[in-house]
Design a protein around this motif. Structure first.
Motif, mmCIF file in Angstrom:
data_model
loop_
_atom_site.group_PDB
_atom_site.id
_atom_site.type_symbol
_atom_site.label_atom_id
_atom_site.label_comp_id
_atom_site.label_asym_id
_atom_site.label_seq_id
_atom_site.Cartn_x
_atom_site.Cartn_y
_atom_site.Cartn_z
ATOM 1 N N ARG A 66 -1.820 -7.002 -0.251
ATOM 2 C CA ARG A 66 -0.460 -6.456 -0.247
ATOM 3 C C ARG A 66 -0.510 -4.927 -0.231
ATOM 4 O O ARG A 66 0.253 -4.274 0.478
ATOM 5 C CB ARG A 66 0.318 -6.964 -1.459
ATOM 6 N N ARG A 121 4.538 -2.498 -6.771
ATOM 7 C CA ARG A 121 4.992 -3.320 -5.636
ATOM 8 C C ARG A 121 3.917 -4.336 -5.260
ATOM 9 O O ARG A 121 4.212 -5.498 -4.978
ATOM 10 C CB ARG A 121 5.341 -2.447 -4.428
ATOM 11 N N ASP A 151 5.738 -7.016 -7.108
ATOM 12 C CA ASP A 151 6.796 -7.038 -6.091
ATOM 13 C C ASP A 151 8.040 -6.303 -6.591
ATOM 14 O O ASP A 151 9.157 -6.639 -6.235
ATOM 15 C CB ASP A 151 7.139 -8.475 -5.675
ATOM 16 N N LYS A 152 7.829 -5.292 -7.451
ATOM 17 C CA LYS A 152 8.914 -4.470 -7.994
ATOM 18 C C LYS A 152 8.511 -3.008 -7.902
ATOM 19 O O LYS A 152 7.440 -2.623 -8.342
ATOM 20 C CB LYS A 152 9.185 -4.823 -9.457
#
Length: 145
Positions: free
Chosen positions: A87, A113, A117-118
């Protein structure tokens, strides 16, 4: 670049930015990608003021060791460690021209992130809370006069 997964792939690596404050002050976050199949060095994905980059552990270590310990934190997010590294590399490739922003797109946001995923920075949140608390205290003290 091709990487071999190692036990710290997908882990966060953190170095203190200032010697005076050490890890109590501002910190730089990176994400460990793995060991290069070409030269055997461990590589780290980072978001710096000049943009995204991949650097070696040795380079990261040399930049921050004089300011305190280099801390490696295990991946505690929802994604497997190898997926976290992928990612980070995907973001690095897709957003190579995105601008660094101290508030909204900093090194901690980048790592968060990939891991959670924030896009959030606890350093920014804590600094804003501190300013608001000081402003509130100042208001109360001024109002009490």
């Amino acid at each position: 670049m091709y990487f071999q997964q190692i036990d710290v792939t997908g882990c966060r690596i953190v170095g203190a930015i200032t010697k005076e404050l050490g890890h109590s002050g501002p910190k730089h976050h990176g994400l460990i990608l793995g060991k290069s199949l070409i030269n055997g060095q461990v590589y780290i994905a980072e978001l710096m003021e000049h943009g995204y980059q991949v650097s070696t552990y040795k380079n990261f270590f040399n930049r921050y060791v004089n300011n305190g310990n280099i801390v490696v934190r295990p991946n505690d997010g929802q994604f497997e460690s190898l997926q976290v590294a992928k990612r980070a590399m995907s973001e690095l490739k897709l957003n190579a021209n995105n601008q660094y922003d101290l508030i909204a797109n900093n090194c901690e946001c980048f790592v968060n992130r990939a891991v959670y995923d924030k896009s959030v920075s606890s350093q920014v949140v804590n600094a804003v809370q501190g300013v608001l608390i000081l402003a509130g205290i100042g208001y109360v003290l001024n109002d009490a006069k």
